[in-house]
Design a protein around this motif. Structure first.
Motif, PDB file in Angstrom:
ATOM      1  N   ASN A  20       0.731  -1.218   0.072  1.00 18.68           N
ATOM      2  CA  ASN A  20      -0.011   0.145   0.001  1.00 18.68           C
ATOM      3  C   ASN A  20       0.726   1.393   0.081  1.00 18.68           C
ATOM      4  O   ASN A  20       1.898   1.509   0.812  1.00 18.68           O
ATOM      5  N   ASN A  21       0.690   2.163  -0.779  1.00 16.77           N
ATOM      6  CA  ASN A  21       1.183   3.556  -1.059  1.00 16.77           C
ATOM      7  C   ASN A  21       2.631   3.440  -1.533  1.00 16.77           C
ATOM      8  O   ASN A  21       3.351   4.301  -1.808  1.00 16.77           O
ATOM      9  N   SER A  75       1.421   3.333  -8.451  1.00 17.91           N
ATOM     10  CA  SER A  75       1.667   3.276  -6.886  1.00 17.91           C
ATOM     11  C   SER A  75       0.369   2.383  -6.481  1.00 17.91           C
ATOM     12  O   SER A  75      -0.793   2.244  -7.082  1.00 17.91           O
TER      13      SER A  75
END
Length: 167
Positions: A20-21, A75
């Motif tokens: 995540n991210n 991303s």
């Protein structure tokens, strides 16, 4: 950036898993597929510089290196982001670690890097560019730290230099 090569054949795919991210930079046109947990964004290939100066920098990089005017940023917008890439030409894919060591690469070698890794174009000596078979007047010089995957037609050979040779 965790990844796995599909094979060691002359036409490998690389599947990258993103947390995540987590963000990566991809050579334009290299993406094969991605899942719903990956967001794509096209940017000028100017190391973050915007406006007219960024456009001129991206244009200069494109002309001198053969790299795309644009670069894709991917991303993860959730857990388990997956994206698969393929190089533009048949050949090998190799990981290099950028940071403690910086690298000089032939133009067109960039495939993907972590967000903290970039490259600049560095001019070579004219005689080496014209007669040395080193890929042109400019080479890619890495900056930052993290993983970068490079690709090349055929096998990729690492040459260690001790500073006494002019390459």
């Amino acid at each position: 950036m965790e990844y796995q090569l599909s094979s060691t054949s002359m036409a490998p795919l690389v599947e990258i898993s993103l947390d995540n991210n987590e963000e990566i930079q991809i050579e334009s046109g290299a993406m094969v597929y991605h899942n719903a947990a990956v967001k794509l964004e096209g940017k000028m290939n100017s190391n973050g510089k915007g406006g007219l100066g960024g456009a001129l920098k991206a244009l200069g990089r494109s002309i001198t290196s053969g790299e795309s005017f644009f670069i894709t940023k991917a991303s993860a917008i959730g857990a388990n982001g997956k994206i698969s890439l393929a190089p533009a030409s048949l050949g090998s894919i190799k990981e290099i670690l950028v940071g403690q060591e910086q690298w000089k690469l032939n133009t067109g070698a960039f495939l993907v890097s972590e967000g903290g890794v970039h490259y600049i174009m560095e001019r070579q000596k004219l005689d080496g560019a014209l007669f040395g078979g080193t890929g042109g007047l400019f080479v890619m010089k890495t900056q930052g730290s993290g993983k970068m995957l490079i690709s090349g037609y055929g096998d990729i050979v690492e040459i260690a230099l001790d500073g006494t040779e002019d390459f």
